[in-house]
Enzyme design. Structure first.
Site, mmCIF file in Angstrom:
data_model
loop_
_atom_site.group_PDB
_atom_site.id
_atom_site.type_symbol
_atom_site.label_atom_id
_atom_site.label_comp_id
_atom_site.label_asym_id
_atom_site.label_seq_id
_atom_site.Cartn_x
_atom_site.Cartn_y
_atom_site.Cartn_z
ATOM 1 N N CYS A 113 -4.985 -0.998 -4.780
ATOM 2 C CA CYS A 113 -3.896 -1.854 -5.244
ATOM 3 C C CYS A 113 -2.696 -1.014 -5.686
ATOM 4 O O CYS A 113 -2.781 -0.276 -6.677
ATOM 5 C CB CYS A 113 -4.389 -2.740 -6.391
ATOM 6 N N CYS A 116 -1.542 -1.835 -9.228
ATOM 7 C CA CYS A 116 -2.421 -1.256 -10.247
ATOM 8 C C CYS A 116 -2.059 0.204 -10.487
ATOM 9 O O CYS A 116 -2.001 0.672 -11.632
ATOM 10 C CB CYS A 116 -3.872 -1.367 -9.822
#
Length: 222
Positions: A113, A116
């Protein structure tokens, strides 16, 4: 002429080391032996060699430490003892129980991600600024059944827990919206006294219920 030159060399302080260093001295007989052409190191050079070896050894240790740090993936780094990786549902429940009245912030993330990864350095700084808060990191791919039961569908996703109050908030958050995390900390990280044991995730049974149909989580916009 030769005797006079020899006496001059022996009496000169600067020439004493140079005169004796190529030889070996036997303390019991006070005799000097050795071939100056075969011995290539003087006594005065030994401390210098030792210091150089010590310096090289210390430098090698520093290089090894830096190499080990570079080998860590971004999600494997932690800000300090108040940031903990969770690898199973039982670890998650135990961490909430052991936290007592501490505020617990749970980050659900994916190693793939981009949002993230972009948010993570700022989350680490926040953890360093708030050592009283427990930060739990949950890898979505390692804990898919639990994440699904907790309705984690967008990453990064955050849960806030505290003592007997249980879950306080749950929301997705990108780097651009990091202020949401700061606001939640300001709201929930206040002095309080709760009555009763920590409730954790409340009535939701994460260990016994069947896992819902799995769907891939989506990254939030950065």
């Amino acid at each position: 002429m030769a005797d006079s030159l020899l006496r001059t060399q022996i009496s000169s302080p600067c020439s004493t080391t140079a005169l004796l260093s190529p030889f070996l001295i036997n303390p019991s007989s006070s005799r000097v032996s050795g071939n100056p052409r075969r011995l290539g190191v003087s006594f005065s050079s030994l401390p210098h060699q030792h210091n150089r070896f010590t310096h090289l050894k210390a430098h090698a240790q520093e290089v090894t430490t830096e190499s080990q740090n570079r080998e860590l993936k971004w999600w494997e780094r932690n800000a300090g003892p108040n940031m903990v990786d969770v690898h199973s549902t039982q670890e998650f429940l135990d961490a909430l129980k052991d936290a007592g009245e501490r505020l617990v912030i749970v980050e659900f993330y994916g190693t793939w991600c981009a949002s993230c990864r972009a948010l993570f350095p700022k989350l680490c700084r926040t953890a360093q600024e708030h050592p009283e808060i427990l930060f739990l990191k949950v890898n979505f791919d390692e804990n898919k059944p639990m994440c699904k039961r907790l309705n984690v569908r967008v990453l990064p996703y955050f849960h806030f827990y505290r003592g007997a109050d249980g879950q306080l908030e749950a929301f997705s958050c990108s780097l651009a919206k990091f202020q949401k995390i700061k606001d939640a900390i300001a709201t929930h990280n206040t002095d309080r006294c709760s009555i009763g044991p920590p409730v954790g995730v409340g009535d939701l049974n994460l260990l016994d219920t069947p896992s819902p149909q799995e769907t891939p989580a989506e990254p939030s916009s950065i």
